[in-house]
Design an enzyme around this catalytic site. Structure first.
Site, PDB file in Angstrom:
ATOM      1  N   GLN A   1     -75.259 -35.237 -29.631  1.00  0.00           N
ATOM      2  CA  GLN A   1     -76.641 -34.741 -29.534  1.00  0.00           C
ATOM      3  C   GLN A   1     -77.334 -35.379 -28.332  1.00  0.00           C
ATOM      4  OE1 GLN A   1     -77.926 -32.319 -31.425  1.00  0.00           O
ATOM      5  NE2 GLN A   1     -79.965 -32.409 -30.550  1.00  0.00           N
TER       6      GLN A   1
ATOM      7  N   LYS B   1     -77.420 -28.800 -38.384  1.00  0.00           N
ATOM      8  CA  LYS B   1     -76.085 -28.362 -37.963  1.00  0.00           C
ATOM      9  C   LYS B   1     -75.058 -28.713 -39.041  1.00  0.00           C
ATOM     10  CE  LYS B   1     -77.407 -28.787 -33.116  1.00  0.00           C
ATOM     11  NZ  LYS B   1     -77.517 -29.615 -31.896  1.00  0.00           N
TER      12      LYS B   1
ATOM     13  N   ASP C   1     -70.344 -27.385 -27.142  1.00  0.00           N
ATOM     14  CA  ASP C   1     -71.612 -27.159 -26.429  1.00  0.00           C
ATOM     15  C   ASP C   1     -71.383 -26.352 -25.148  1.00  0.00           C
ATOM     16  OD1 ASP C   1     -73.940 -28.287 -27.629  1.00  0.00           O
ATOM     17  OD2 ASP C   1     -73.203 -30.310 -27.194  1.00  0.00           O
TER      18      ASP C   1
END
Ligand code: GUN
Length: 297
Positions: free
Chosen positions: A96, A52, A119
């Site tokens: 994460q 990412k 997200d």
């Protein structure tokens, strides 16, 4: 002939569009910024986060990476999130998952400013998605939607079957497929570990999305003739390779391909889209926070 979807090609096209958005923002004095937070020693999580960060760099997004010792108390993570929420150079925050067992995941998701929740996991953003007014669509299911569109797979009126009910993929995938409008209007069924006669459901699918996290569980006997099969699984299984493992999906590719019209491979199918859509959400977040309009791909 079965069409094998090229996820890298679609991801690259979207990333080119995101890069243009990032340029527009920078020219207006706003450098889009994404903070990733890793509180884990898990090798796969480390790999995902570094991919990412690398993509940020390629697209003109400033990446900020934070690591927190997984032995630290929850307050260490919450304090860091609070700092990132308050930092105007950060437009998107990604913690994460999974976080260590001593931390309640729901508390983490609630802590992130919903305007920076790239997200799309904050309850406010989940609620907006379900209500048909999404702000940040969760990256992996949004990527699946983009792949279906890229390959002209009609969702309207289609029988869509999602196998798996995770908060990250299964539930938001079903919510996207069922909503009004483009990429939606599908008759959507969610199957899961307690489903009675899974194969009876999957065989009826025009669009079958496998997101259960069980290696190669979907074979030809579970795929109807002419179906589109989307494999979201990324499972590490022991193998006689240099790394000692290989990546396999939730679909037994060679078997399912016999019945499918269109199918994604693993790797190289859905995976690249997840990162592309994270970058998409990051420039969208920067645009919403700054008021600088962008033309999202
Ligand atoms: N872990 C596995 N997939 C994801 C994801 O999409 N977002 C976050 N934050 N963690 C993950």
């Amino acid at each position: 002939m079965t069409t094998v979807i090229d996820g890298n090609e679609t991801a690259e096209r979207i990333e080119a569009g995101v890069s243009t958005c990032a340029t527009t923002l920078r020219e207006a004095g706003v450098t889009p910024g994404l903070a990733t937070v890793l509180m884990s020693d898990d090798g796969a999580s480390e790999t995902y986060v570094s991919m990412k960060q690398q993509t940020c760099e390629e697209l003109g997004i400033r990446g900020y990476h934070h690591e927190i010792d997984p032995e630290e108390p929850a307050s260490a993570l919450f304090d860091r999130i609070d700092e990132l929420n308050a930092d105007p150079s950060i437009h998107g925050i990604l913690v994460q998952m999974p976080v260590p067992d001593h931390i309640d995941k729901a508390d983490v998701l609630k802590r992130i400013d919903p305007m920076k929740d790239v997200d799309g996991f904050h309850p406010e953003n989940v609620g907006r998605l379900v209500a048909g007014n999404a702000r940040f669509k969760p990256c992996t299911p949004h990527g699946v939607q983009k792949l279906l569109a890229a390959y002209d797979v009609e969702t309207e009126g289609a029988e869509a079957v999602v196998v798996g009910r995770s908060d990250i993929v299964g539930k938001p995938m079903a919510n996207l497929l069922v909503q009004y409008g483009e990429g939606g209007n599908a008759t959507t069924t969610v199957c899961h570990s307690r489903t009675d006669d899974l194969a009876a459901h999957t065989r009826e699918a025009d669009i079958l999305v496998a997101a259960a996290g069980v290696p190669e569980m979907i074979d030809a006997s579970m795929v109807g003739e002419g179906a589109t099969v989307i494999d979201v699984g990324i499972n590490r299984v022991d193998a006689d390779t240099e790394k000692g493992y290989e990546l396999v999906g939730d679909v037994d590719f060679e078997s399912a391909k016999q019945n499918a019209d269109i199918i994604t491979p693993v790797p190289g199918g859905v995976g690249p889209l997840t990162i592309a859509m994270l970058m998409y959400n990051t420039v969208k977040a920067a645009s919403l926070q700054s008021g600088v309009p962008v033309d999202l791909p």
